[in-house]
Design a protein around this motif. Structure first.
Motif, PDB file in Angstrom:
ATOM      1  N   TRP A 267       7.246  10.085  -6.284  1.00 32.21           N
ATOM      2  CA  TRP A 267       5.919   9.481  -6.278  1.00 32.21           C
ATOM      3  C   TRP A 267       5.002  10.133  -5.250  1.00 32.21           C
ATOM      4  O   TRP A 267       4.189   9.446  -4.611  1.00 32.21           O
ATOM      5  CB  TRP A 267       6.027   7.983  -6.013  1.00 32.21           C
TER       6      TRP A 267
ATOM      7  N   ASP B  58      -3.243   6.503  -2.595  1.00 31.78           N
ATOM      8  CA  ASP B  58      -3.140   5.226  -3.287  1.00 31.78           C
ATOM      9  C   ASP B  58      -4.546   4.811  -3.721  1.00 31.78           C
ATOM     10  O   ASP B  58      -5.403   4.524  -2.875  1.00 31.78           O
ATOM     11  CB  ASP B  58      -2.542   4.169  -2.354  1.00 31.78           C
TER      12      ASP B  58
ATOM     13  N   CYS C 263      -5.720   2.149  -4.778  1.00 31.03           N
ATOM     14  CA  CYS C 263      -6.098   0.796  -4.394  1.00 31.03           C
ATOM     15  C   CYS C 263      -6.321   0.663  -2.885  1.00 31.03           C
ATOM     16  O   CYS C 263      -6.523  -0.449  -2.366  1.00 31.03           O
ATOM     17  CB  CYS C 263      -5.029  -0.203  -4.835  1.00 31.03           C
ATOM     18  N   TYR C 264      -6.320   1.790  -2.192  1.00 30.37           N
ATOM     19  CA  TYR C 264      -6.499   1.818  -0.733  1.00 30.37           C
ATOM     20  C   TYR C 264      -7.621   2.815  -0.441  1.00 30.37           C
ATOM     21  O   TYR C 264      -8.544   2.956  -1.243  1.00 30.37           O
ATOM     22  CB  TYR C 264      -5.168   2.211  -0.097  1.00 30.37           C
TER      23      TYR C 264
ATOM     24  N   ASN D 244      -2.498   5.567   7.388  1.00 31.19           N
ATOM     25  CA  ASN D 244      -1.250   5.633   6.629  1.00 31.19           C
ATOM     26  C   ASN D 244      -0.051   5.427   7.563  1.00 31.19           C
ATOM     27  O   ASN D 244       1.088   5.698   7.180  1.00 31.19           O
ATOM     28  CB  ASN D 244      -1.127   6.967   5.887  1.00 31.19           C
TER      29      ASN D 244
ATOM     30  N   ALA E 105       5.646   3.289   1.647  1.00 31.80           N
ATOM     31  CA  ALA E 105       4.789   2.149   1.353  1.00 31.80           C
ATOM     32  C   ALA E 105       4.946   1.106   2.450  1.00 31.80           C
ATOM     33  O   ALA E 105       5.994   1.019   3.097  1.00 31.80           O
ATOM     34  CB  ALA E 105       5.146   1.538  -0.011  1.00 31.80           C
TER      35      ALA E 105
ATOM     36  N   PHE F 154       5.164   1.098  -9.328  1.00 28.07           N
ATOM     37  CA  PHE F 154       4.531   2.395  -9.597  1.00 28.07           C
ATOM     38  C   PHE F 154       4.731   2.794 -11.056  1.00 28.07           C
ATOM     39  O   PHE F 154       3.833   3.370 -11.679  1.00 28.07           O
ATOM     40  CB  PHE F 154       5.103   3.470  -8.676  1.00 28.07           C
TER      41      PHE F 154
ATOM     42  N   TYR G 194      -3.329  -4.061  -6.275  1.00 28.72           N
ATOM     43  CA  TYR G 194      -2.543  -3.196  -5.400  1.00 28.72           C
ATOM     44  C   TYR G 194      -1.658  -2.321  -6.277  1.00 28.72           C
ATOM     45  O   TYR G 194      -1.344  -2.691  -7.412  1.00 28.72           O
ATOM     46  CB  TYR G 194      -1.665  -4.013  -4.449  1.00 28.72           C
ATOM     47  N   SER G 195      -1.251  -1.202  -5.743  1.00 26.59           N
ATOM     48  CA  SER G 195      -0.353  -0.342  -6.500  1.00 26.59           C
ATOM     49  C   SER G 195       1.036  -0.947  -6.616  1.00 26.59           C
ATOM     50  O   SER G 195       1.795  -0.598  -7.520  1.00 26.59           O
ATOM     51  CB  SER G 195      -0.287   1.054  -5.860  1.00 26.59           C
TER      52      SER G 195
ATOM     53  N   VAL H 168       0.845  -1.197   0.000  1.00 24.25           N
ATOM     54  CA  VAL H 168       0.000   0.000   0.000  1.00 24.25           C
ATOM     55  C   VAL H 168       0.879   1.245   0.000  1.00 24.25           C
ATOM     56  O   VAL H 168       1.749   1.407   0.863  1.00 24.25           O
ATOM     57  CB  VAL H 168      -0.922   0.007   1.237  1.00 24.25           C
ATOM     58  N   GLY H 169       0.655   2.117  -0.962  1.00 20.85           N
ATOM     59  CA  GLY H 169       1.401   3.363  -1.025  1.00 20.85           C
ATOM     60  C   GLY H 169       1.029   4.299   0.104  1.00 20.85           C
ATOM     61  O   GLY H 169      -0.143   4.433   0.459  1.00 20.85           O
TER      62      GLY H 169
ATOM     63  N   ILE I   3       0.975   9.293  -5.593  1.00 20.54           N
ATOM     64  CA  ILE I   3       0.475   7.968  -5.212  1.00 20.54           C
ATOM     65  C   ILE I   3       0.754   7.672  -3.741  1.00 20.54           C
ATOM     66  O   ILE I   3       0.017   6.908  -3.099  1.00 20.54           O
ATOM     67  CB  ILE I   3       1.061   6.878  -6.126  1.00 20.54           C
TER      68      ILE I   3
END
Length: 644
Positions: free
Chosen positions: A619, A626, A628-629, A635, A511, A571, A535-536, A504-505, A622
């Motif tokens: 990055w 993220d 995908c989260y 975090n 991450a 990524f 997932y990223s 997870v970013g 992202i």
């Protein structure tokens, strides 16, 4: 007596603070994983810093938390109530107040686009109070451009018709169609659709609730993205006592996750013309009729948007699917049927396999058994390497692979013995090349790719051990798909807790690994561990990709010598429009950092800080968000707890 009560209250508050400081006041579902995480971290600190330092750090942490941790969360006025203290705090911070709702009413007036949203509600004998509450939740919407389209599916309870007739008289936006016989939910939903005139339709069950801002948030998104065809929000559950629980904070659109579970669910809003085009709901898919609907809709459009807010409250009572999935086991059968149909429509050969919680995984048919190059960097630790190679050659069923070992300057005799042993035993499938340079994970793997033969590249750590014999088949099934970039696996510590189940970013600043330290058989966050998910990023301790994808993104970034090179690689893959994927049915043990060790020297920590800065500069987007989260999830920790 009052003094005694005061002292007791002080002791209780102190006790609560102490429990929170050591992590015992948290939800039991996440307590074990957090304690295990802290215990393993403590073991590393003990090994590298010594007992005195470790004790000092523990006391410092407890002291800090005792100073800042507040008593149990108070329920603020105008806020929903929850028995979950963490969710209560989230509600206190995020639930819209009356002032917020009044502001929304004013904002609607300046919307350039004010589409009518038809709320579709099939009805059949719901409890009286729940039916009234569902309808009232529509009447309380701050967005006024709606119509409520009800199809009564031959209800036999005498109170249903008078209630619905009274609401028809109360508000002209409420329409009811009376079905003479019960046709079940698909037929009834289609009857309700016949009443709809709005540009969009939103689905509401007859015992659930909309948040007052639900349709406003949908209209707000449509003003920003008027081409949206499918919109979904986050959701929670409401108990019989009116309290709220189990918030489900979802990712943005993740097509492969959706093929494992109907995660978009409520609140779902869809362009009516598309729903009409595909023929509405299909008979024979009752229980998963909405899953089947959305599977077909997503074959017509990519304009899919997510509202990361709780807009829908799913009623949890004895007879509801929300309360007990087993009470509607036919729903999981219908979902399997809907998925099988989707595969056939899309021209994908494969099988739909049921897993825990009523979810599924797709096992695709391999079109061509192309060569897989298994690339393993190594240095010394011959027994660890031998265990890895033994598991590959002893368990792998896939017929076409090579193992390319890159020896990064091994000096131990045992390692040379192991290499010679496998050169003798597997002369056609095992090769070893020497690259005696300062350790640079990226450079070693880039070098190996140039010397590999396979169409598919599998990057594997030397401190792993294969568990599932069909591991390569499962990864090839996915990597052969043109939409897929990197494929990752479930990696376990020796105690069968999770080391990796997707990356997870943003967690920890760059991450983090999903569900780290959870038990391998845990469902995770709404089945996340046991289902296929986008997932990223995934870890390169076991990562497969196509050669052309590797070359398209330029391989691994050699400036990142040790940390985050796999995250950066993934990524870059996402940036090129591919999707990365985690497979729960590919399982390996990972004896983490056996070769390289921990970040326990000044030199290593300086290098690590430099790599963190590189990632954060490159990055930032992202890492901050993220897709995908969820922005509503932590975090800081890897357990999908709430961001508070």
């Amino acid at each position: 007596m009052s003094m005694a009560n005061s002292k007791l209250g002080t002791l209780q508050r102190l006790g609560f603070r102490l429990k929170r400081a050591v992590g015992l006041a948290e939800d039991s579902s996440i307590r074990y994983s957090r304690l295990l995480s802290r215990a393993k971290h403590l073991a590393v600190v003990l090994k590298t810093k010594g007992l005195r330092y470790a004790i000092a750090k523990i006391l410092q942490k407890i002291s800090q938390k005792l100073e800042v941790v507040a008593p149990p969360v108070e329920i603020l006025p105008e806020t929903h109530q929850s028995d979950d203290i963490n969710y209560q705090q989230w509600l206190n911070n995020n639930y819209p107040r009356q002032a917020d709702l009044r502001k929304m009413v004013e904002t609607v007036d300046i919307f350039s686009y004010q589409p009518v949203i038809s709320v579709i509600m099939p009805v059949f004998n719901p409890p009286e109070s729940f039916l009234r509450a569902a309808i009232e939740s529509v009447l309380e919407q701050v967005y006024p451009y709606w119509e409520l389209c009800i199809a009564d599916d031959g209800s036999t309870n005498s109170y249903v018709r008078p209630i619905l007739e009274a609401y028809i008289e109360q508000d002209e936006r409420i329409k009811v169609l009376w079905r003479e016989e019960n046709g079940h939910i698909s037929v009834a939903s289609n009857s309700a659709l016949e009443l709809a005139t709005g540009e969009f339709v939103a689905l509401l069950d007859h015992d659930d609730l909309l948040n007052p801002d639900a349709l406003y948030e949908v209209a707000l998104l449509l003003n920003r993205h008027p081409y949206a065809d499918i919109i979904y929000s986050d959701e929670d559950k409401i108990q019989d006592d009116g309290k709220f629980k189990d918030p489900f904070f979802k990712p943005d659109w993740c097509p492969d996750s959706f093929l494992s579970r109907m995660y978009t669910a409520h609140l779902g809003t869809y362009r009516r013309s598309l729903v009409t085009e595909i023929g509405g709901f299909r008979v024979g898919y009752e229980g998963s009729q909405d899953y089947d609907l959305v599977l077909r809709l997503t074959e017509k459009t990519d304009n899919i948007f997510h509202i990361p807010k709780i807009l829908y409250h799913w009623r949890s009572h004895t007879a509801s699917t929300a309360s007990n999935l087993e009470s509607k086991s036919y729903a999981t059968d219908a979902a399997q049927k809907a998925l099988a149909d989707a595969l056939q429509r899309r021209g994908d050969s494969g099988k739909v396999i049921p897993v825990v919680c009523g979810y599924h995984i797709i096992r695709y048919e391999i079109k061509e058994f192309k060569k897989v190059s298994i690339i393993i960097p190594t240095k010394n630790l011959g027994n660890i390497l031998d265990n890895c190679l033994q598991s590959i050659f002893g368990k792998t069923q896939y017929p076409n692979y090579e193992v390319l070992l890159i020896d990064n300057g091994s000096t131990e005799a045992r390692t040379h013995e192991v290499i010679k042993k496998w050169q003798t035993k597997e002369p056609d499938r095992f090769r070893c090349e020497l690259l005696d340079i300062p350790f640079n994970f990226s450079k070693i793997n880039n070098y190996a790719v140039e010397r590999s033969q396979g169409e598919y590249l599998l990057f594997l750590n030397n401190d792993t051990e294969v568990v599932t014999p069909d591991w390569l088949e499962a990864m090839v099934e996915q990597v052969q798909r043109p939409s897929i970039g990197a494929v990752g696996a479930m990696l376990l510590y020796p105690d069968n807790t999770i080391q990796h189940a997707g990356v997870v970013g943003g967690i920890g600043g760059v991450a983090g690994h999903s569900h780290k330290y959870y038990t391998s058989d845990s469902p995770g966050y709404f089945g996340q561990i046991q289902t296929i998910n986008n997932y990223s990023a995934v870890t390169a301790a076991c990562l497969m990709c196509r050669r052309n994808v590797f070359e398209e993104v330029g391989g691994f970034e050699e400036e990142l010598t040790i940390a985050f090179n796999d995250v950066d690689f993934c990524f870059k893959i996402v940036e090129q429009g591919y999707r990365n994927i985690y497979l729960p049915h590919v399982v390996l043990y990972h004896y983490e950092s056996k070769s390289r060790g921990y970040e326990d020297t000044v030199e290593k920590q300086t290098r690590f800080s430099r790599e963190i800065k590189y990632m954060q500069n490159k990055w930032q987007k992202i890492i901050q968000y993220d897709p995908c989260y969820s922005l509503n999830l932590s975090n800081k920790t890897e357990d999908f707890s709430l961001r508070l």
